[in-house]
Design an enzyme around this catalytic site. Structure first.
Site, short mmCIF file in Angstrom:
data_model
loop_
_atom_site.label_atom_id
_atom_site.label_comp_id
_atom_site.label_asym_id
_atom_site.label_seq_id
_atom_site.Cartn_x
_atom_site.Cartn_y
_atom_site.Cartn_z
CG HIS A 99 -11.17 5.25 13.37
ND1 HIS A 99 -11.21 5.22 11.93
CD2 HIS A 99 -12.23 4.55 13.99
CE1 HIS A 99 -12.52 4.30 11.87
NE2 HIS A 99 -13.00 4.07 13.11
CG HIS A 131 -8.47 3.01 12.52
ND1 HIS A 131 -7.65 3.77 13.39
CD2 HIS A 131 -8.09 3.38 11.18
CE1 HIS A 131 -6.68 4.56 12.76
NE2 HIS A 131 -7.18 4.18 11.51
CG HIS A 183 -1.93 -0.70 1.27
ND1 HIS A 183 -3.33 -0.15 0.98
CD2 HIS A 183 -2.23 -1.93 1.43
CE1 HIS A 183 -4.14 -1.04 0.94
NE2 HIS A 183 -3.52 -2.09 1.28
CG HIS A 224 -3.44 3.13 10.65
ND1 HIS A 224 -3.86 4.50 10.07
CD2 HIS A 224 -2.16 3.55 10.88
CE1 HIS A 224 -2.98 5.14 10.06
NE2 HIS A 224 -1.62 4.55 10.55
CD GLU A 260 -6.83 7.48 10.40
OE1 GLU A 260 -7.68 7.04 9.67
OE2 GLU A 260 -5.72 7.18 10.54
FE LIG Z 1 -6.12 5.24 9.58
#
Ligand SMILES: [Fe+2]
Length: 451
Positions: A369, A375, A296, A339, A345
C-alpha cells in the site's frame, strides 16, 4: 545439526573465541605486532571512525588470512536469461503504479532447478540509492540448494532476513546461526555469509542503505517491552581452515552483483570482538503492548526494529509484527482502521491468516500500500467486526504477519509488477456498502457508553 552457540544482547561489546583456539583474542590491544596463533588482525567498520560513541560500531576480526586475499571482482552473469532486473535499484525505468498491490505466494524453484539463496533473490520494490546511502530495497528469495563454496556480502546496506518457509543455516564471518520461520536475522553491510537450506525455502529481505537497525525508543512504555535486548542472539566465533580452489565471493555493490575468486573459505575468523556483528531474534519473544480500553494504538506499537532517517521519529524503515495477542477494546471497531499514509507499507505473512483480510493474503505472498494509497479491512471484515460481540478474544492465533514500513515512496520493479500479482485485489473493497442515514439518532446505549 551443529551445536550452535550464541551470546545474548543487542549490539553489545561482545568478545568471542572459537574454543579450539583459547587465547586467540589479543590481550590489552587490538593490533599487536604478532597476533596469537599467527592470525591477521582486521577491523570491520560499521560507522564512520568519528561517529558519536553511542552510535559507533566496529569489530576486530582475527583471521587466518585477511579478506583482501582475493582475485578481482567481475560482473556476475544474470542467472536467468532475460531477467536482468533480478536485483535492481533502478527505480526510474519502471512505470509508477499507485494501486493497492497484492501478490500471491511467490513461486518456489521448480524441483529440477538448483537455485541458491543469492540466485533466488529478486527485488520487489524500493526507493533511493545506495551510492547516496539513502534508501531501501525489498526482496523475495526462493531457493532450494545450499550456496556451497560461495559467500555473499552487500556493500549497499544492512539485510534484515525474514524466512517464511524452510530454516536457514547461515555461516557468517562471526559464526553460525540457525534462523527458522518466525525468527529473523540482521546481517550488516560488508559481512560475508553463506546460506545453507535443506529444501524449498522462501522468505523476505529488507535492505536499508542508510544506517543500522536499532531498537525503537520506548518513551512512556518504560524500560521494558516490545523486543527486549536480551532476546537478540549473536553467534559465537567459529572458523574453518579450508583451502578451496575457486571459492566465490559475491559482492552486491551499487545494486549489481560481482564475483571474485579466492582459494580458501572466508569463514576463517578464529576470534573477534566488537559491537558490529550479525544477530537473530525469535519473534515469539516480542512483548506485545496494546490498547486495553478503547480505540487503537497506531501499529508503531508493534515495531521490532527501526532504521531512522535524519528526521526525528521518521523511519527509513520499520520492521513491525502482528503477533498473537488479546483484543479487549470496548465500543471499538477492532480491526485495523481505514488508512491513508504518508509512509509506504509492504506486508508479508509468515503463517496463518491476517485478520483484516482472511482470504487472499497468503503466507509467502505480499501486499504493498503505497504512499497515500487508501487501504483497510475488506467488506466482509467490516460487516463482521461492526456487529461483533466485543468480548475479550485472542486474535492472530497461529499467525505472524509483518510489515516493512518506509517513509520513502517505493517503486515496484518490472518483475514484481507482472509476477504473481492478484488482479482482483481491489475487488475486496468494492462491496463496502453505504450505511449513511441522515436521520440517525444515538441509541440509549451509545449515550451511556460516553459517560
Ligand atoms: Fe496502513
Amino acid at each position: 545439526m551443529a551445536d550452535l552457540q550464541y551470546m545474548s544482547g543487542f549490539c553489545n561489546e561482545f568478545a568471542s573465541e572459537d574454543p579450539r583456539c583459547p587465547g586467540a583474542l589479543p590481550e590489552g590491544q587490538n593490533n599487536p605486532q604478532q597476533c596469537p596463533y599467527g592470525l591477521y588482525a582486521e577491523q570491520l567498520s560499521g560507522t564512520a571512525f568519528t561517529a558519536p560513541r553511542t552510535e559507533n560500531q566496529r569489530s576486530w576480526l582475527y583471521r587466518i588470512r585477511p579478506s583482501v586475499v582475493h582475485k578481482p571482482f567481475e560482473a556476475e552473469e544474470p542467472f536467468e536469461e532475460g531477467d536482468r532486473g533480478r536485483i535492481t535499484h533502478d527505480w526510474d525505468s519502471v512505470k509508477p503504479n499507485p494501486n493497492q498491490l497484492r501478490w500471491n505466494p511467490f513461486d518456489l524453484p521448480k524441483s529440477d532447478a538448483k537455485v541458491d539463496f543469492v540466485q533466488g533473490m529478486k527485488t520487489v520494490c524500493g526507493a533511493g540509492d545506495p551510492k547516496a546511502r539513502n534508501g531501501i530495497a525489498i526482496y523475495i528469495y526462493t531457493c532450494n540448494v545450499p550456496m556451497g563454496d560461495k559467500s555473499f556480502y552487500t556493500s549497499d546496506g544492512d539485510f534484515l532476513i525474514v524466512p517464511q518457509q524452510g530454516g536457514l543455516l547461515i555461516t557468517t564471518e562471526f559464526g553460525r546461526m540457525q534462523v527458522d520461520p518466525n525468527e529473523i536475522c540482521v546481517i550488516q553491510r560488508g559481512i560475508r555469509f553463506s546460506v545453507h537450506v535443506d529444501g524449498p525455502s522462501r522468505g523476505y529481505v529488507m535492505e536499508v542503505f542508510n544506517g543500522h537497525y536499532e531498537l525503537p525508543n520506548l518513551g512512556p512504555i518504560g524500560a521494558n517491552g516490545l523486543a527486549n535486548p536480551r532476546d537478540f542472539e549473536t553467534p559465537c566465533a567459529w572458523y574453518e581452515d579450508r583451502d578451496v580452489s575457486g571459492y566465490t565471493v559475491i559482492s552486491k555493490y551499487h545494486g549489481h552483483l560481482f564475483a571474485a575468486k579466492q582459494d580458501h573459505s572466508p569463514f576463517d575468523v578464529v576470534a573477534w570482538h566488537g559491537n558490529y556483528a550479525p544477530y537473530k531474534y525469535d519473534l515469539s519473544k516480542f512483548m506485545v503492548i496494546n490498547c486495553v480500553a478503547f480505540d487503537h494504538a497506531d501499529p508503531s506499537i508493534f515495531t521490532v526494529l527501526t532504521c531512522q532517517s535524519n528526521r526525528a521519529g521518521t523511519a527509513i524503515a520499520d520492521f513491525v509484527v502482528f503477533p498473537p495477542r488479546w483484543s479487549v477494546q470496548e465500543h471499538t471497531f477492532r480491526p485495523p482502521y481505514y488508512h491513508r499514509n504518508c509512509m509506504s507499507e509492504f506486508m508479508g505473512l509468515i503463517y496463518g491468516n491476517y485478520e483484516a483480510k482472511e482470504d487472499g493474503f497468503q503466507p509467502g505472498g505480499g501486499s504493498l500500500h503505497s504512499m497515500m494509497t487508501p487501504h483497510g479491512p475488506d467488506a466482509e471484515c467490516f460487516e463482521k467486526a461492526s456487529t461483533a460481540d466485543l468480548k475479550p478474544h485472542k486474535i492472530a492465533e497461529g499467525t505472524m504477519a509483518f510489515m516493512f514500513e518506509s517513509s520513502l515512496s517505493m517503486a515496484v520493479t518490472g518483475w514484481a509488477n507482472k509476477t504473481k500479482v492478484d488482479p482482483d485485489y481491489y475487488k475486496c473493497w468494492q462491496p463496502l456498502k453505504k450505511h449513511f442515514n441522515p436521520n440517525w439518532k444515538p441509541a440509549l446505549k451509545d449515550k451511556a457508553q460516553k459517560k
